[in-house]
Design a protein around this motif. Sequence first.
Motif, short mmCIF file in Angstrom:
data_model
loop_
_atom_site.label_atom_id
_atom_site.label_comp_id
_atom_site.label_asym_id
_atom_site.label_seq_id
_atom_site.Cartn_x
_atom_site.Cartn_y
_atom_site.Cartn_z
N ALA A 246 26.16 34.08 41.29
CA ALA A 246 25.78 32.50 41.27
C ALA A 246 25.04 32.09 42.21
N ILE A 247 25.85 31.49 43.58
CA ILE A 247 24.98 31.44 44.56
C ILE A 247 23.71 32.47 45.03
N GLY A 248 23.36 33.19 44.96
CA GLY A 248 22.16 34.24 45.30
C GLY A 248 21.81 34.60 46.46
N ARG A 249 23.57 35.23 46.70
CA ARG A 249 23.47 35.78 48.62
C ARG A 249 24.21 37.28 48.46
N THR A 250 24.05 37.46 49.34
CA THR A 250 24.60 39.30 49.63
C THR A 250 25.68 39.22 50.65
N GLY A 251 26.11 40.20 51.06
CA GLY A 251 26.74 39.96 51.94
C GLY A 251 28.01 40.97 51.59
N ARG A 252 29.03 40.36 51.99
CA ARG A 252 31.03 41.38 51.81
C ARG A 252 31.70 39.58 52.29
N TYR A 253 32.21 39.63 50.74
CA TYR A 253 33.06 38.45 50.95
C TYR A 253 34.99 38.96 50.09
N THR A 254 35.35 38.25 51.18
CA THR A 254 36.86 38.15 50.72
C THR A 254 37.42 37.07 49.31
N LEU A 255 38.19 36.69 49.10
CA LEU A 255 38.72 35.34 48.38
C LEU A 255 40.02 35.09 48.90
N ILE A 256 40.19 33.77 49.27
CA ILE A 256 41.77 33.30 49.99
C ILE A 256 42.29 32.58 49.88
N GLU A 257 43.28 32.55 49.36
CA GLU A 257 44.45 31.43 48.45
C GLU A 257 44.68 30.76 49.90
N LYS A 258 45.03 29.21 50.12
CA LYS A 258 44.93 28.46 51.00
C LYS A 258 45.73 27.18 50.78
N TRP A 259 47.50 27.60 51.28
CA TRP A 259 48.45 26.53 50.79
C TRP A 259 48.54 26.10 52.16
N ARG A 260 48.53 24.42 52.38
CA ARG A 260 48.57 23.94 53.68
C ARG A 260 47.74 24.55 54.83
N ASP A 261 48.46 24.82 55.91
CA ASP A 261 48.04 25.53 56.62
C ASP A 261 48.03 27.50 56.62
N THR A 262 48.32 27.52 55.58
CA THR A 262 48.44 29.16 55.42
C THR A 262 47.42 29.67 54.86
N GLU A 263 47.01 31.14 55.05
CA GLU A 263 45.87 31.63 54.84
C GLU A 263 46.44 33.28 54.05
N ARG A 264 46.46 33.51 52.68
CA ARG A 264 46.30 35.14 52.89
C ARG A 264 45.28 35.45 52.10
N HIS A 265 44.41 36.67 52.24
CA HIS A 265 43.87 36.79 51.69
C HIS A 265 44.01 38.22 50.36
N LEU A 266 43.79 37.66 49.36
CA LEU A 266 43.46 38.15 48.28
C LEU A 266 43.31 39.53 47.82
N ALA A 267 43.50 40.22 47.35
CA ALA A 267 43.43 42.16 47.39
C ALA A 267 42.34 42.25 46.22
N PRO A 268 41.78 42.66 46.19
CA PRO A 268 39.70 43.13 45.43
C PRO A 268 41.31 43.12 43.43
N HIS A 269 41.92 43.65 43.92
CA HIS A 269 42.51 44.34 42.73
C HIS A 269 43.74 43.48 42.25
N GLU A 270 44.16 42.74 42.77
CA GLU A 270 44.87 41.16 42.57
C GLU A 270 43.77 40.18 40.82
N ASN A 271 44.89 39.61 40.53
CA ASN A 271 44.35 39.00 39.72
C ASN A 271 44.94 37.33 40.41
N PRO A 272 43.70 36.49 40.04
CA PRO A 272 44.04 34.91 40.60
C PRO A 272 44.78 34.24 39.43
N ILE A 273 44.78 34.50 38.75
CA ILE A 273 45.70 33.12 37.73
C ILE A 273 47.11 33.54 37.69
N ILE A 274 46.86 35.25 38.17
CA ILE A 274 48.76 35.19 38.30
C ILE A 274 48.86 34.78 39.66
#
Length: 112
Positions: free
Chosen positions: A33-61
């Motif tokens: 959608a943003i038209g970019r290449t590269g390597r990306y990860t999805l981060i779950e952030k709550w307050r000052d805590t960040e967690r990398h979500l694994a590729p196979h994880e389901n973000p809704i769950i």
Amino acid sequence: MELKVWVDGVQRIVCGVTEVTTCQEVVIALAQAIGRTGRYTLIEKWRDTERHLAPHENPIISLNKWGQYASDVQLILRRTGPSLGERPTSDSVARIPERTLYRQIYSCNHLS
């Protein structure tokens, strides 16, 4: 269902996300959608805590597990590196081996 993800400080909405949609699918959809290449990860952030979500994880769950705090959790798309085509090709540059599964799976090299 709609999933809100922050990309470069702008909130984007990914439509059609279900409980079986993986983080990898969300990352690829956003990169396209943003038209970019590269390597990306999805981060779950709550307050000052960040967690990398694994590729196979389901973000809704993952968000549902937060219960009443789910609306306070931000999902963030973070670029972790260049695509293979953007890497230096000089033999004098030492290649750094892939250290995580995230970098291998979240590669969006097929995008132009």
